[in-house]
Design an enzyme around this catalytic site. Structure first.
Site, PDB file in Angstrom:
ATOM      1  N   ARG A   1      -2.637  24.908   3.107  1.00 22.94           N
ATOM      2  CA  ARG A   1      -4.041  24.525   3.286  1.00 22.94           C
ATOM      3  C   ARG A   1      -4.220  23.620   4.508  1.00 22.94           C
ATOM      4  NH1 ARG A   1      -4.193  22.090  -2.617  1.00 22.94           N
ATOM      5  NH2 ARG A   1      -2.830  23.899  -2.846  1.00 22.94           N
TER       6      ARG A   1
ATOM      7  N   LYS B   1      11.397  22.517  -2.824  1.00 22.59           N
ATOM      8  CA  LYS B   1      11.366  23.477  -3.928  1.00 22.59           C
ATOM      9  C   LYS B   1      12.765  23.584  -4.526  1.00 22.59           C
ATOM     10  CE  LYS B   1       7.942  26.527  -1.740  1.00 22.59           C
ATOM     11  NZ  LYS B   1       6.807  26.459  -2.653  1.00 22.59           N
TER      12      LYS B   1
END
Ligand code: MN
Ligand code: ZN
Length: 484
Positions: free
Chosen positions: A337, A263
């Protein structure tokens, strides 16, 4: 953790440095009764909706130095209860500058006790401060609610239980506000154990060896770049006679750098909150247990850190998950996930009547709904509407997004059963569709994407800066509704 003391009293006796709040629901309707110490004051509602006016400042009664302020609730808020929480928290904020020791709120006896709960929430959640690292701790006023009426046993219990719930919200906020240096999978699992013990929850922690034996390769892969190996925490509450079983799965990424799909530095701020789902599910289970709501609850929290090192998982890796499905990693920042999929697979073995996962999963959900509102996606309409209305009742907002099956195409891989991230548009939905691959059609499952309110740093209503502990109040309320 620091928050103001909340006191419920039936007698009104002003003390030195009191701030007395007289609440108007609108320009005519008052929440309080005129009472003796206020006789000298000309009480009028503020002209502006949402406004406040100082009516008196000085020696009020028995030479006590007090301030009396009128506040009007009818502004922007959907409910005056949300407004009064904000009024309380605002006055806690200014109490130091105005040298206030107690904030006193008068409620007329014919008003329902729900008001007391709202004032307690304004105090306990609105006055919460994360001060663990401050050398000088802020001083907070106490909040005194005056209600001149005998409460029955149920009403007393409801007020006490509400306060227990608020305490657990603040416990979660402490875990979330703590810096990454203090919270890693190992230390967080220890903290969950301590908290679970206090609440009466049975807590089991799996280490990396057990996780490997369980073939939870999604959790292992995401955690493989960190010196702190993953943990999996299971909390169980099994009250006697409970017929139904609620299973909660919470994403617990203790810090999400994005992994090799790193990020940008600005986007890393707030990533200590990437365990908001795990903290919410775990603390909600603690609250449900402590309050004693007669429903069986199991909480599963996969914990890991998404970091970079030579052993970290990489883009184009293929992971064979716990249920045997293979996943091509097209983005190491779509890590939540992967750990949830293995945890959901484990959750199925617990035979849930309802299965809910809560996760700070996608930026796309924040783009869709903003950072006040969480997304809901799933395959049980009743459960979706129960979560939504439970949230509305406690001031937490959820909104449904469609689980649009054709978007599954976006996750298509040529070399594995699925990709983890897939194409960009509709990212909140494809995140849910990825999870759907691990949950059979006949399971009453709902996925809550709390990436907005779970990560929100700025104040939200009566909740100040930092973590909001979002989702806990909703899950407690939902547990109550599910047993009816
Ligand atoms: Mn991520
Ligand atoms: Zn994440």
């Amino acid at each position: 953790m620091n928050y103001p003391k909340f006191i419920l009293n039936d007698k009104f006796e002003p003390q030195e440095n009191d701030l007395i709040l007289l609440i108007f629901i609108n320009d005519k309707e008052r929440l309080f009764l005129d009472s003796k110490p206020l006789e000298k004051i000309d009480i009028i509602a503020p002209k502006e909706p949402g406004g406040s006016t100082t009516l008196f400042r000085g020696s009020l009664y028995d030479k006590k130095n007090c301030m009396v302020r009128a506040c009007r609730l009818d502004k922007k808020h959907s409910s005056p209860h949300e407004a009064i929480k904000e009024v309380i928290s605002k006055h806690i904020d200014i109490s130091k500058d105005e040298d206030i020791k107690r904030i006193v709120v008068l409620i007329a006896p014919e008003r329902e006790p729900q008001w007391i709960k709202s004032i307690a929430e304004g105090a306990i959640l609105g006055g919460y401060r994360y001060d663990d690292y401050l050398s000088k701790k802020p001083e907070l006023p106490s909040i005194v609610c005056i209600y001149d009426k005998k409460l029955n046993k149920e009403e007393k219990e409801a007020i006490a239980n509400a306060q227990k719930g608020f305490h657990w919200v603040n416990a979660a906020r402490d875990l979330l506000n703590a810096p990454p240096v203090a919270i890693n999978p190992h230390s967080l699992s220890k903290k969950f154990q301590e908290l679970g013990k206090k609440a009466g929850l049975k807590v089991t922690v799996w280490d990396e060896k057990r996780i490997r034996r369980e073939k939870m390769n999604g959790l292992l892969a995401v955690g493989s770049g960190s010196n702190y190996p993953p943990r999996l925490v299971i909390g169980e509450y099994r009250p006697k006679g409970a017929k139904k079983h609620l299973v909660l799965v919470g994403k617990g990424v203790t810090f999400d750098t994005g992994g090799y799909c790193l990020k940008p530095s600005e986007a890393q701020i707030g990533m200590k909150f990437d365990m908001a789902g795990a903290a919410a599910c775990f603390c909600a289970a603690c609250a449900i247990c402590e309050i004693g709501i007669p429903i069986r609850v199991t909480v599963i929290a996969p914990l890991c850190e998404n970091a970079i090192s030579s052993t970290a998982y990489k883009t184009t890796d293929i992971i064979v998950m716990r249920n045997g499905k293979s996943v091509e990693v097209d983005n190491t920042d779509a890590e939540g996930r992967l750990i949830l999929a293995d945890a959901l697979d484990l959750a199925l073995e617990k035979d849930p009547d309802w299965l809910i996962d809560m996760a700070t999963l996608t930026g796309a959900c924040v783009v869709a709904l903003g950072d006040d509102i969480a997304g809901l996606m799933g395959q049980d309409d009743d459960l979706i509407s129960s979560i939504k209305s439970s949230g509305e009742g406690v001031g937490e907002l959820f909104w449904e997004l469609p689980l649009h099956m054709p978007y599954t195409e976006k996750l298509k891989s040529d070399i594995a059963d699925t990709k983890n991230a897939g194409k960009r548009w509709g990212g909140a939905i494809t995140g849910a569709l990825f999870l759907k691959r691990f949950v059979p059609d006949d399971v009453a499952w709902v996925h809550a994407d709390i990436a907005g309110p779970g990560v929100k740093e700025e104040p939200l209503g009566h909740l100040g800066k930092g973590s909001k502990g979002f989702g806990i109040k909703t899950l407690i309320e939902l547990a109550r509704r599910l047993i009816d």
